[in-house]
Structure formats: C-alpha cells, structure tokens
Design a protein around this motif. Structure first.
Motif, mmCIF file in Angstrom:
data_model
loop_
_atom_site.group_PDB
_atom_site.id
_atom_site.type_symbol
_atom_site.label_atom_id
_atom_site.label_comp_id
_atom_site.label_asym_id
_atom_site.label_seq_id
_atom_site.Cartn_x
_atom_site.Cartn_y
_atom_site.Cartn_z
ATOM 1 N N LYS A 153 0.822 -1.213 0.000
ATOM 2 C CA LYS A 153 0.000 0.000 0.000
ATOM 3 C C LYS A 153 0.860 1.270 0.000
ATOM 4 C CE LYS A 153 -3.896 -2.300 2.285
ATOM 5 N NZ LYS A 153 -4.474 -2.655 0.974
ATOM 6 N N VAL A 154 1.716 1.342 -0.983
ATOM 7 C CA VAL A 154 2.579 2.508 -1.136
ATOM 8 C C VAL A 154 2.254 3.213 -2.451
ATOM 9 C CG1 VAL A 154 4.447 1.624 0.299
ATOM 10 C CG2 VAL A 154 4.399 1.060 -2.145
ATOM 11 N N VAL A 155 2.548 4.488 -2.512
ATOM 12 C CA VAL A 155 2.288 5.306 -3.689
ATOM 13 C C VAL A 155 3.457 5.149 -4.659
ATOM 14 C CG1 VAL A 155 1.903 7.646 -4.547
ATOM 15 C CG2 VAL A 155 0.928 6.929 -2.341
ATOM 16 N N THR A 156 3.159 4.781 -5.889
ATOM 17 C CA THR A 156 4.208 4.490 -6.873
ATOM 18 C C THR A 156 4.003 5.307 -8.145
ATOM 19 O OG1 THR A 156 2.902 2.619 -7.705
ATOM 20 C CG2 THR A 156 4.577 2.142 -6.029
ATOM 21 N N GLN A 157 5.094 5.533 -8.836
ATOM 22 C CA GLN A 157 5.061 6.234 -10.109
ATOM 23 C C GLN A 157 6.285 5.829 -10.912
ATOM 24 O OE1 GLN A 157 2.656 8.293 -11.604
ATOM 25 N NE2 GLN A 157 3.354 10.412 -11.393
ATOM 26 N N MET A 158 6.079 5.514 -12.205
ATOM 27 C CA MET A 158 7.203 5.281 -13.100
ATOM 28 C C MET A 158 7.560 6.590 -13.784
ATOM 29 S SD MET A 158 7.790 2.390 -16.081
ATOM 30 C CE MET A 158 6.514 2.966 -17.199
ATOM 31 N N GLY A 159 8.829 6.752 -14.132
ATOM 32 C CA GLY A 159 9.313 8.012 -14.685
ATOM 33 C C GLY A 159 9.078 8.203 -16.156
ATOM 34 N N ASN A 160 7.890 7.902 -16.640
ATOM 35 C CA ASN A 160 7.529 8.231 -18.028
ATOM 36 C C ASN A 160 6.620 9.460 -17.979
ATOM 37 O OD1 ASN A 160 5.572 6.533 -16.777
ATOM 38 N ND2 ASN A 160 4.710 5.974 -18.761
ATOM 39 N N GLN A 161 7.230 10.626 -17.872
ATOM 40 C CA GLN A 161 6.516 11.856 -17.577
ATOM 41 C C GLN A 161 5.508 12.267 -18.632
ATOM 42 O OE1 GLN A 161 9.797 11.392 -17.847
ATOM 43 N NE2 GLN A 161 10.851 13.123 -18.789
ATOM 44 N N GLY A 162 5.648 11.727 -19.844
ATOM 45 C CA GLY A 162 4.655 12.035 -20.872
ATOM 46 C C GLY A 162 3.263 11.562 -20.499
ATOM 47 N N SER A 163 3.173 10.586 -19.596
ATOM 48 C CA SER A 163 1.868 10.099 -19.170
ATOM 49 C C SER A 163 1.087 11.158 -18.396
ATOM 50 C CB SER A 163 2.019 8.834 -18.310
ATOM 51 O OG SER A 163 2.730 9.102 -17.114
ATOM 52 N N SER A 164 1.784 12.202 -17.927
ATOM 53 C CA SER A 164 1.111 13.321 -17.264
ATOM 54 C C SER A 164 0.884 14.496 -18.220
ATOM 55 C CB SER A 164 1.943 13.804 -16.065
ATOM 56 O OG SER A 164 1.901 12.877 -15.009
ATOM 57 N N GLY A 165 1.281 14.342 -19.460
ATOM 58 C CA GLY A 165 1.190 15.432 -20.421
ATOM 59 C C GLY A 165 -0.218 15.668 -20.929
ATOM 60 N N ASP A 166 -0.420 16.852 -21.498
ATOM 61 C CA ASP A 166 -1.712 17.187 -22.084
ATOM 62 C C ASP A 166 -1.974 16.388 -23.356
ATOM 63 O OD1 ASP A 166 -1.804 19.044 -20.072
ATOM 64 O OD2 ASP A 166 -1.569 20.803 -21.374
ATOM 65 N N GLY A 167 -0.894 16.011 -24.067
ATOM 66 C CA GLY A 167 -1.051 15.367 -25.367
ATOM 67 C C GLY A 167 -1.823 14.080 -25.323
ATOM 68 N N VAL A 168 -1.478 13.194 -24.394
ATOM 69 C CA VAL A 168 -2.154 11.905 -24.334
ATOM 70 C C VAL A 168 -3.627 12.081 -23.960
ATOM 71 C CG1 VAL A 168 -1.532 11.445 -21.913
ATOM 72 C CG2 VAL A 168 -1.998 9.537 -23.460
ATOM 73 N N ARG A 169 -3.930 13.089 -23.170
ATOM 74 C CA ARG A 169 -5.330 13.339 -22.798
ATOM 75 C C ARG A 169 -6.125 13.865 -23.986
ATOM 76 N NH1 ARG A 169 -2.053 12.931 -18.982
ATOM 77 N NH2 ARG A 169 -2.656 12.243 -16.883
ATOM 78 N N GLN A 170 -5.473 14.650 -24.838
ATOM 79 C CA GLN A 170 -6.127 15.084 -26.074
ATOM 80 C C GLN A 170 -6.412 13.889 -26.978
ATOM 81 O OE1 GLN A 170 -6.957 18.588 -27.775
ATOM 82 N NE2 GLN A 170 -8.195 16.770 -28.194
ATOM 83 N N LEU A 171 -5.469 12.957 -27.075
ATOM 84 C CA LEU A 171 -5.683 11.763 -27.895
ATOM 85 C C LEU A 171 -6.866 10.954 -27.385
ATOM 86 C CD1 LEU A 171 -1.949 10.647 -28.294
ATOM 87 C CD2 LEU A 171 -3.396 11.593 -30.091
ATOM 88 N N VAL A 172 -6.981 10.816 -26.067
ATOM 89 C CA VAL A 172 -8.103 10.088 -25.475
ATOM 90 C C VAL A 172 -9.425 10.774 -25.828
ATOM 91 C CG1 VAL A 172 -9.215 9.398 -23.318
ATOM 92 C CG2 VAL A 172 -6.746 9.098 -23.591
ATOM 93 N N GLU A 173 -9.458 12.084 -25.738
ATOM 94 C CA GLU A 173 -10.697 12.819 -26.019
ATOM 95 C C GLU A 173 -11.108 12.683 -27.474
ATOM 96 O OE1 GLU A 173 -10.137 16.166 -22.471
ATOM 97 O OE2 GLU A 173 -9.391 16.562 -24.506
ATOM 98 N N TRP A 174 -10.155 12.736 -28.399
ATOM 99 C CA TRP A 174 -10.475 12.516 -29.804
ATOM 100 C C TRP A 174 -11.027 11.111 -30.024
ATOM 101 C CZ3 TRP A 174 -5.312 14.906 -31.869
ATOM 102 C CH2 TRP A 174 -5.461 16.295 -32.029
ATOM 103 N N PHE A 175 -10.368 10.133 -29.411
ATOM 104 C CA PHE A 175 -10.816 8.749 -29.576
ATOM 105 C C PHE A 175 -12.217 8.563 -28.994
ATOM 106 C CE2 PHE A 175 -11.169 4.386 -27.931
ATOM 107 C CZ PHE A 175 -10.992 3.667 -29.110
ATOM 108 N N ASP A 176 -12.422 9.097 -27.793
ATOM 109 C CA ASP A 176 -13.733 8.947 -27.147
ATOM 110 C C ASP A 176 -14.847 9.614 -27.946
ATOM 111 O OD1 ASP A 176 -12.584 7.525 -25.119
ATOM 112 O OD2 ASP A 176 -12.681 9.115 -23.623
ATOM 113 N N ALA A 177 -14.508 10.667 -28.676
ATOM 114 C CA ALA A 177 -15.513 11.359 -29.487
ATOM 115 C C ALA A 177 -15.774 10.650 -30.808
ATOM 116 C CB ALA A 177 -15.051 12.797 -29.752
ATOM 117 N N GLY A 178 -15.041 9.551 -31.056
ATOM 118 C CA GLY A 178 -15.262 8.776 -32.277
ATOM 119 C C GLY A 178 -14.660 9.390 -33.513
ATOM 120 N N ILE A 179 -13.733 10.317 -33.356
ATOM 121 C CA ILE A 179 -13.185 11.038 -34.510
ATOM 122 C C ILE A 179 -12.474 10.108 -35.489
ATOM 123 C CG2 ILE A 179 -11.629 12.874 -35.245
ATOM 124 C CD1 ILE A 179 -14.115 13.798 -33.693
ATOM 125 N N ILE A 180 -11.737 9.106 -34.982
ATOM 126 C CA ILE A 180 -11.007 8.210 -35.900
ATOM 127 C C ILE A 180 -11.606 6.808 -35.922
ATOM 128 C CG2 ILE A 180 -8.874 9.520 -35.622
ATOM 129 C CD1 ILE A 180 -7.807 7.143 -33.962
#
Length: 483
Positions: free
Chosen positions: A158-185
């Motif tokens: 029960k410890v808090v963990t994080q891997m150092g792939n900082q792009g996972s906190s970026g705005d870009g991946v969240r934009q990709l999710v929103e496009w996908f969820d909207a059915g754009i592609i």
C-alpha cells in the motif's frame, strides 16, 4: 535486497564532512504524527538512489514542488553524484543503498530510484518492503518477472508508486483520449511506433581492454544483480543501455514514453503474442556477426493485444527502432513532419488517423487540416504543469497516502506497460540468437521465424522455450528480489 551483516561490515558508506552539520536532522512525516496526521510543513522526505544524470533532474523536480525535502543521497559513483551532493548540502550521502535503507529508513518517507535498469527492481522492492513510497525511472524493471512482482508489491504494501515516463502526465495523451472517445477516428486496430534510438553503440563485441576502475566508482556495487565482468570504459553514464546485462535497449529507453499513449487510449493490458526481426551485423570479412551481450542496431517487433472494453477487436502494435520507420500515411503531405522527425506514434482507425510525437506531445489528426476543423470538448482533467508536473503529482500522492490521489503512471498501469516492452525484447533477443545448422556451414536463427505465444497467467512463452530464459533473470550470487 536485504543487507547482510557481513556485507555491511565490508561496504563502508561515504560521509562527506562538508555535508554534515551538527545536530541536523530532517524529520519525515510519519515520525511527526501517526496515522492520518498531516505535518505542519506538509512535506515528505525523499531518499535518492542513483543521483547523477536523470536522478539529478528527478530530485530537482521533486524539490521544486515545494513539498519534498531531499534528505538522503546514494550513488555508487562519486563522480556522477557530485552535482547532487553540492545541490543538497544537508543531505547525508551513502555509497551503498542497502546501508542507507538499513540505517536511515525511519528518517525518510519515499525513495526515488534512477539507476541502470538491471537494479531497479531490487532497490524498489526493498524500499516498498519498508513501507516507502517509490518513484522508479523507466523502464520499471529489467525483466517481466520483476515487473509483475513490483506491481503486486505496490498493492501489498500500500505505497504510492510512479514510473518516470513523464509524458503520461502530459496534455497530449489526454487530447488523444478525447479525440478517440468522441469517435473522430473510429475503432483503432493498428498502432505504429518508431524511434531513431539507439543513439549509443549496439551490435558490437564486448571490449577486450581491462582499464583500471576510476576512483570514486564502486564497480561491484554498480554491477549489482548482473554477472561479474571486468570494468570497461564508456559504459557509464549512458552506454550501458545497449548491453543486455544492464539495459533494455531502445525499447527500454523510449518504449515507456511512446507506448504509454496507446495503452491509455485503448486500455491495453497484456499482449497475447509477439514476433520480431532484427538488423544484421557484418564483420570486416563480410560475415554476419553475433554479439550476444549487445542489443541489435535496429529491430522491428509486432505485438498483438486482445480486444479491450475500448476496442472492437484485437490491436496490432508495431515497434520500430534504429531509424526504421513505417510507411508514411497517405493523409500526410510529402513535406509534412512524420511524428517529430525522430520518433512518433500513429493510431490507425476505421474512420481516420491521429499522430503524436515523443511523450505523446503535439497530437495531430490526419490530414493536418482536420485539426482546424474538429473541435472536441475538454473532458479530462489536466495535470498541473503537464509532463513536468509528473514529479509533483507523485509528491502530492505520497502526502495524501495510498489510494487517495490519482496518478498518471502507478505500478498498476506501469507494470503491464513495462511487461509489453520486455515482451518485445524477448522476441528481439531470440531473433538475434543463432544456433549451428544441422547440415552445411554457417548458422541459422529459428527465433526470427517464430511468433511467440504468451501465457500471461503463468508468464511463459508456450511454443518456444528458449525465450523463457529471458522472462526471469538469474541474479548474481548474493542478490535477491526481496526477502
């Protein structure tokens, strides 16, 4: 890895007199109060293992959050540690991370691990077993067994963990999710990923020279879990990535930055099969060379993921490194940038395509004209500071406690992602291993013609047993994963 008394007496840690001040002590949050107590300063104390290079910048970002004190530093190489030692003059400095954990565990809350890949798991596991929150540089581990073990351990302790792939906190991946969820592609069935890495030597023989170990480096401690070899120049600080005993090649370096977006967008978990091809290496006499210690100069791995709750069928993911790129999509103009020029991610859907750069930065719909036409409401919360906020997010999570805050790359997400990267490396390694031909001269490479079928529950390749040697490494004597 628990320190034995015999090891403790053998390995003297270094304390620099310039670092110590009489009576100085940083008090961690868990000492100031009991369960549920919030320290007046609302800070955590971080101990760093591997504090040069990337470790140095990790510590800097933690400190810049304003909610983390850097209390302890540990590095096997005084040369690499120098800048961090100067930056945090009140922090105690250790050479052996096992000594630091044994002597100082009551004085810090969390551990940052930024060492070569082959020692990530033992260091992170030891910290978690002490109840410490853990931040581990990518890739999370060196082999699949370790990734599964750390994923389970984070939940157990029960410890808090994080891997150092900082792009996972970026705005870009969240934009990709929103496009996908909207059915754009539409429904995505194929993902193509590429990089120009490695930018260090690969596909080469192990050096035959035996130079003296530099002053300030504990070579035996640096080797850690890896088989003993004599010291060679130019391995430290970065060229170790190209050697299988220590690194995980281009996949280990950039895979976590590039594969994370498809994992998040499509909710991928564990692959069902993988196959690979690798580039040939030729000697001066025109014969194909075989250098088993070194990763190949370039490779192409293809992973299949089962249908998820976000796809209509299985997903095919292509990974290409060493400068190999997929065919340019027809929607991209002949002079328009493909990815970021060096790396990229391409999602291929039934209604269109979307593309991003390294870290999933600069997301774009194809053709590029669609980016002016398509407007999708923002639905996902952004991480303050975007990719740079990855570090403060972990600090905040540690302060809040296990399960209290959402993180971008906790081990429950980073573990399956890391396993996929290491599965691709399984196929790359067996595709690059020759065996003598039964008839005639020369060698052949049976693994290069095999699709490896994966039993996820048992963590085993079912149809090509040679690959299973790389699922779980044999550590050098004296080193173990946990108790």
């Amino acid at each position: 890895m628990k320190l034995k008394k015999s090891d403790a007496s053998r390995r003297e840690f270094i304390k620099s007199a310039s670092l110590a001040s009489a009576g100085f002590m940083i008090v961690p949050r868990h000492v100031l109060g009991g369960k549920g107590f919030t320290a007046p300063s609302d800070k955590i104390v971080v101990a760093g293992i591997g504090v040069g290079g990337k470790g140095k910048s990790d510590l800097r970002y933690f400190a810049q959050s304003g909610k983390a004190d850097i209390g302890f530093l540990c590095d096997v190489d005084d040369r690499q540690a120098k800048d961090s030692v100067e930056a945090y003059p009140k922090a105690k400095y250790y050479k052996d991370w096992r000594v630091m954990l044994e002597k100082e565990s009551k004085s810090f809350d969390a551990v940052s691990v930024s060492t070569p890949d082959h020692n990530h798991a033992i260091q992170a596991m030891a910290a978690m077993q002490l109840g410490k929150h853990v931040y581990v540089q990518k890739p999370m581990t060196h082999d699949i067994f370790e990734a599964r073990a750390l994923t389970q351990a984070a939940k157990k302790y029960k410890v808090v963990t994080q891997m150092g792939n900082q792009g996972s906190s970026g705005d870009g991946v969240r934009q990709l999710v929103e496009w996908f969820d909207a059915g754009i592609i539409g429904d995505v069935h194929t993902v193509q990923i590429w990089t120009n890495r490695p930018i260090w030597p690969q596909g080469i023989p192990w050096p035959s020279t035996k130079p003296a170990v530099p002053q300030g480096l504990d070579w035996d401690l640096w080797l850690g879990t890896a088989p003993y070899k004599d010291y060679v120049d130019n391995l430290i600080p970065g060229s170790w990535r190209g050697w299988w005993d220590y690194g995980t090649g281009a996949l280990g370096d950039l895979g976590c930055h590039l594969m994370e977006a498809p994992f998040r967008v499509l909710n991928l978990k564990y692959a069902s099969d993988v196959q690979a091809s690798v580039s040939s290496v030729f000697t001066a006499f025109g014969k194909r060379g075989f250098f088993p210690d070194s990763c190949p100069p370039s490779s192409h791995a293809t992973l299949t993921f089962p249908k998820t709750d976000r796809t209509q069928g299985p997903i095919t993911m292509h990974w290409m490194d060493g400068g190999i790129k997929p065919e340019r999509p027809e929607e991209l103009g002949p002079d328009e940038m493909f990815g970021d020029g060096n790396s990229g991610i391409l999602f291929i859907g039934t209604k269109g395509k979307m593309m991003a750069s390294e870290y999933a930065a600069n997301p774009r719909l194809l053709p590029l004209s669609r980016n002016e036409e398509v407007k999708v409401p923002r639905k996902l919360e952004r991480v303050p500071g975007s990719a740079d906020g990855h570090y403060a997010q972990w600090v905040e999570g540690c302060i809040a406690g296990y399960g209290k805050k959402q993180l971008s790359s906790p081990f429950e997400m980073a573990g399956p992602l890391t396993e996929a990267i290491l599965m691709a490396n399984l196929a790359i390694r067996v595709a690059d291993i020759p065996v003598p031909r039964k008839t005639g001269n020369g060698m052949h490479y049976p693994g290069s013609n095999t699709k490896l079928l994966w039993d996820n529950q048992n963590m085993r390749v079912t149809n090509y047993d040679a690959a299973n040697a790389f699922v779980k490494r044999t550590y050098r004597e004296g080193w173990t994963l946990g108790n």
